[in-house]
Motif scaffolding. Structure first.
Motif, PDB file in Angstrom:
ATOM      1  N   ALA A  32       8.353  27.826 -12.330  1.00 32.07           N
ATOM      2  CA  ALA A  32       7.435  28.921 -12.011  1.00 32.07           C
ATOM      3  C   ALA A  32       7.583  29.353 -10.555  1.00 32.07           C
ATOM      4  O   ALA A  32       7.524  30.550 -10.246  1.00 32.07           O
ATOM      5  CB  ALA A  32       6.001  28.501 -12.304  1.00 32.07           C
ATOM      6  N   LYS A  33       7.774  28.397  -9.662  1.00 32.60           N
ATOM      7  CA  LYS A  33       7.948  28.746  -8.252  1.00 32.60           C
ATOM      8  C   LYS A  33       9.244  29.516  -8.034  1.00 32.60           C
ATOM      9  O   LYS A  33       9.292  30.460  -7.235  1.00 32.60           O
ATOM     10  CB  LYS A  33       7.910  27.491  -7.382  1.00 32.60           C
ATOM     11  N   ASN A  38      -0.394  31.058 -13.102  1.00 33.73           N
ATOM     12  CA  ASN A  38       0.192  29.967 -13.889  1.00 33.73           C
ATOM     13  C   ASN A  38       0.519  28.771 -13.009  1.00 33.73           C
ATOM     14  O   ASN A  38       0.324  27.620 -13.417  1.00 33.73           O
ATOM     15  CB  ASN A  38       1.437  30.436 -14.635  1.00 33.73           C
ATOM     16  N   ILE A  39       0.999  29.021 -11.804  1.00 32.85           N
ATOM     17  CA  ILE A  39       1.282  27.937 -10.856  1.00 32.85           C
ATOM     18  C   ILE A  39      -0.013  27.197 -10.542  1.00 32.85           C
ATOM     19  O   ILE A  39      -0.048  25.957 -10.540  1.00 32.85           O
ATOM     20  CB  ILE A  39       1.942  28.482  -9.575  1.00 32.85           C
ATOM     21  N   ALA A  40      -1.084  27.926 -10.316  1.00 30.89           N
ATOM     22  CA  ALA A  40      -2.375  27.298 -10.029  1.00 30.89           C
ATOM     23  C   ALA A  40      -2.864  26.481 -11.220  1.00 30.89           C
ATOM     24  O   ALA A  40      -3.405  25.380 -11.052  1.00 30.89           O
ATOM     25  CB  ALA A  40      -3.395  28.360  -9.656  1.00 30.89           C
ATOM     26  N   ARG A  41      -2.660  26.994 -12.416  1.00 38.09           N
ATOM     27  CA  ARG A  41      -3.064  26.252 -13.620  1.00 38.09           C
ATOM     28  C   ARG A  41      -2.286  24.953 -13.749  1.00 38.09           C
ATOM     29  O   ARG A  41      -2.859  23.899 -14.073  1.00 38.09           O
ATOM     30  CB  ARG A  41      -2.846  27.113 -14.867  1.00 38.09           C
ATOM     31  N   ASN A  46      11.890  34.860  -7.175  1.00 34.99           N
ATOM     32  CA  ASN A  46      12.745  35.948  -7.658  1.00 34.99           C
ATOM     33  C   ASN A  46      11.959  37.249  -7.840  1.00 34.99           C
ATOM     34  O   ASN A  46      12.464  38.331  -7.527  1.00 34.99           O
ATOM     35  CB  ASN A  46      13.412  35.549  -8.979  1.00 34.99           C
ATOM     36  N   LEU A  47      10.722  37.131  -8.322  1.00 37.57           N
ATOM     37  CA  LEU A  47       9.903  38.331  -8.484  1.00 37.57           C
ATOM     38  C   LEU A  47       9.578  38.967  -7.140  1.00 37.57           C
ATOM     39  O   LEU A  47       9.609  40.194  -7.001  1.00 37.57           O
ATOM     40  CB  LEU A  47       8.608  37.989  -9.229  1.00 37.57           C
ATOM     41  N   ARG A  48       9.272  38.132  -6.162  1.00 32.82           N
ATOM     42  CA  ARG A  48       8.985  38.669  -4.821  1.00 32.82           C
ATOM     43  C   ARG A  48      10.221  39.338  -4.235  1.00 32.82           C
ATOM     44  O   ARG A  48      10.129  40.379  -3.571  1.00 32.82           O
ATOM     45  CB  ARG A  48       8.513  37.551  -3.896  1.00 32.82           C
TER      46      ARG A  48
END
Length: 69
Positions: free
Chosen positions: A25-26, A53-56, A31-33
């Motif tokens: 996820a990271k 999702n990372i926080a979850r 990549n999205l950034r």
């Protein structure tokens, strides 16, 4: 409802699987950034979704470590 199912799936995973998902996820967030900075990203809402999702994942990991103690 989608996040509730996702949370149930996370709780069923082992800590090693959670760590693997967190790493993935990271990388996806990075990549999205990068795509957003170069104006190649079409769905900017995906950044927010991946951050949540990372926080979850981190929350479930913390819950599992606290339950083990």
């Amino acid at each position: 409802m989608k996040s509730k199912k996702y949370n149930e799936d996370l709780k069923a995973k082992t800590p090693a699987e959670l760590q693997k998902d967190l790493t993935a996820a990271k990388k996806e967030l990075f990549n999205l950034r990068f795509q957003n900075a170069t104006n190649q990203l079409d769905n900017t809402a995906r950044i927010r979704e991946v951050r949540k999702n990372i926080a979850r994942i981190q929350t479930v990991m913390t819950q599992k470590t606290n339950a083990a103690e």
